[in-house]
Design an enzyme around this catalytic site. Structure first.
Site, PDB file in Angstrom:
ATOM      1  N   ASP A  12      57.888 101.216 -11.035  1.00 42.23           N
ATOM      2  CA  ASP A  12      56.864 100.182 -10.726  1.00 42.23           C
ATOM      3  C   ASP A  12      57.426  99.799  -9.172  1.00 42.23           C
ATOM      4  OD1 ASP A  12      56.065  97.303 -10.245  1.00 42.23           O
ATOM      5  OD2 ASP A  12      55.648  97.489 -12.230  1.00 42.23           O
ATOM      6  N   SER A  39      56.566  93.897 -14.907  1.00 40.23           N
ATOM      7  CA  SER A  39      56.095  92.634 -15.578  1.00 40.23           C
ATOM      8  C   SER A  39      55.008  92.791 -16.408  1.00 40.23           C
ATOM      9  CB  SER A  39      55.711  91.957 -14.144  1.00 40.23           C
ATOM     10  OG  SER A  39      54.879  92.592 -13.553  1.00 40.23           O
ATOM     11  N   TYR A  55      37.138  98.795 -11.252  1.00 41.96           N
ATOM     12  CA  TYR A  55      38.037  98.853 -12.547  1.00 41.96           C
ATOM     13  C   TYR A  55      37.294  99.346 -13.569  1.00 41.96           C
ATOM     14  CZ  TYR A  55      41.241  96.363 -15.718  1.00 41.96           C
ATOM     15  OH  TYR A  55      42.049  96.220 -16.690  1.00 41.96           O
TER      16      TYR A  55
END
Length: 239
Positions: A36, A15, A139
């Site tokens: 994935d 996606s 992150y």
């Protein structure tokens, strides 16, 4: 056996940005393999949770069963948005496992095939947040580390015909972005207004940049980070 110079592996390609890159690869005539945790509908799908090194190793074995891969996009990632006080050490470890360790593991798996072919293209998906962003301790650290790896690998692998570059997306309209940045949030509205082109990016914007780095004719570009961010990094990125 498929021509290895025509095989592209995309992690996290079911996606969002990863799917757009997989579709770009197909449009360029490459055989695409996607790893994935969700089953991909583009290319050859290998389903695995890439946060686990053993599952990643098994998925890579499956991806390479049909022959070497000489184009790799390390795209999979997760955000874990919290302030420093709220960021847990478990989230820091998870960010490094998925955003960074997985990239190292994938690059190591495909490297022998690239060297044998005398050709390779690696694209690491970093982020504009690598330059600094609130609520992104885990992150940002992992995405900045990817830029460092990009530079090291470029120096180590250039003599083998292998280029390594990074892309730093700005705010891109994906499910990952909207989960971390709700549309009705004042912070999100401020992000859009801060983009010089006054819009969010699209997965296709990133796929176009990746297609350039992955192409045959990009052999003299390596160790670089391209911020695809609508101009947001103009005042932050080094000249």
């Amino acid at each position: 056996m498929t021509d290895p110079t025509q095989r592209l592996l995309v992690t996290g390609g079911a996606s969002g940005i990863g799917r757009a890159i997989a579709e770009e690869g197909l449009s360029l005539g490459w055989d695409v393999v996607v790893i994935d945790r969700d089953k991909a509908s583009v290319g050859q799908a290998v389903t695995a949770g890439l946060s686990d090194p053993d599952a990643t190793a098994a998925a890579l074995d499956a991806a390479l069963a049909d022959g070497p891969v000489t184009r790799l996009v390390n795209n999979v990632g997760a955000v874990f948005p919290h302030s420093l006080e709220e960021q847990t050490l478990a989230e820091v470890d998870a960010a490094y496992a998925l955003n960074l360790r997985c990239a190292v593991q994938c690059a190591q798996a495909v490297l022998s095939g690239m060297k044998a072919a005398g050709f390779g293209r690696i694209v690491n998906m970093s982020s504009r947040a690598a330059l600094g962003k609130e609520l992104r301790t885990a992150y940002t650290a992992s995405k900045a580390a990817l830029i460092g790896l990009t530079r090291v690998w470029a120096l180590e692998l250039g003599e083998h015909g292998i280029t390594v570059n990074a892309i730093g997306p700005g705010p891109i309209a994906t499910d990952l972005f909207t989960r971390a940045n709700p549309a009705d949030s004042p912070r999100t509205r401020a992000i859009v207004q801060s983009v010089p082109v006054r819009r969010l990016g699209t997965p296709g914007d990133i796929a176009h940049a990746a297609g350039y780095f992955l192409g045959d004719r990009a052999g003299f570009v390596t160790g670089q980070t391209l911020y695809v961010c609508g101009g947001m990094t103009v005042n932050n990125a080094p000249v």
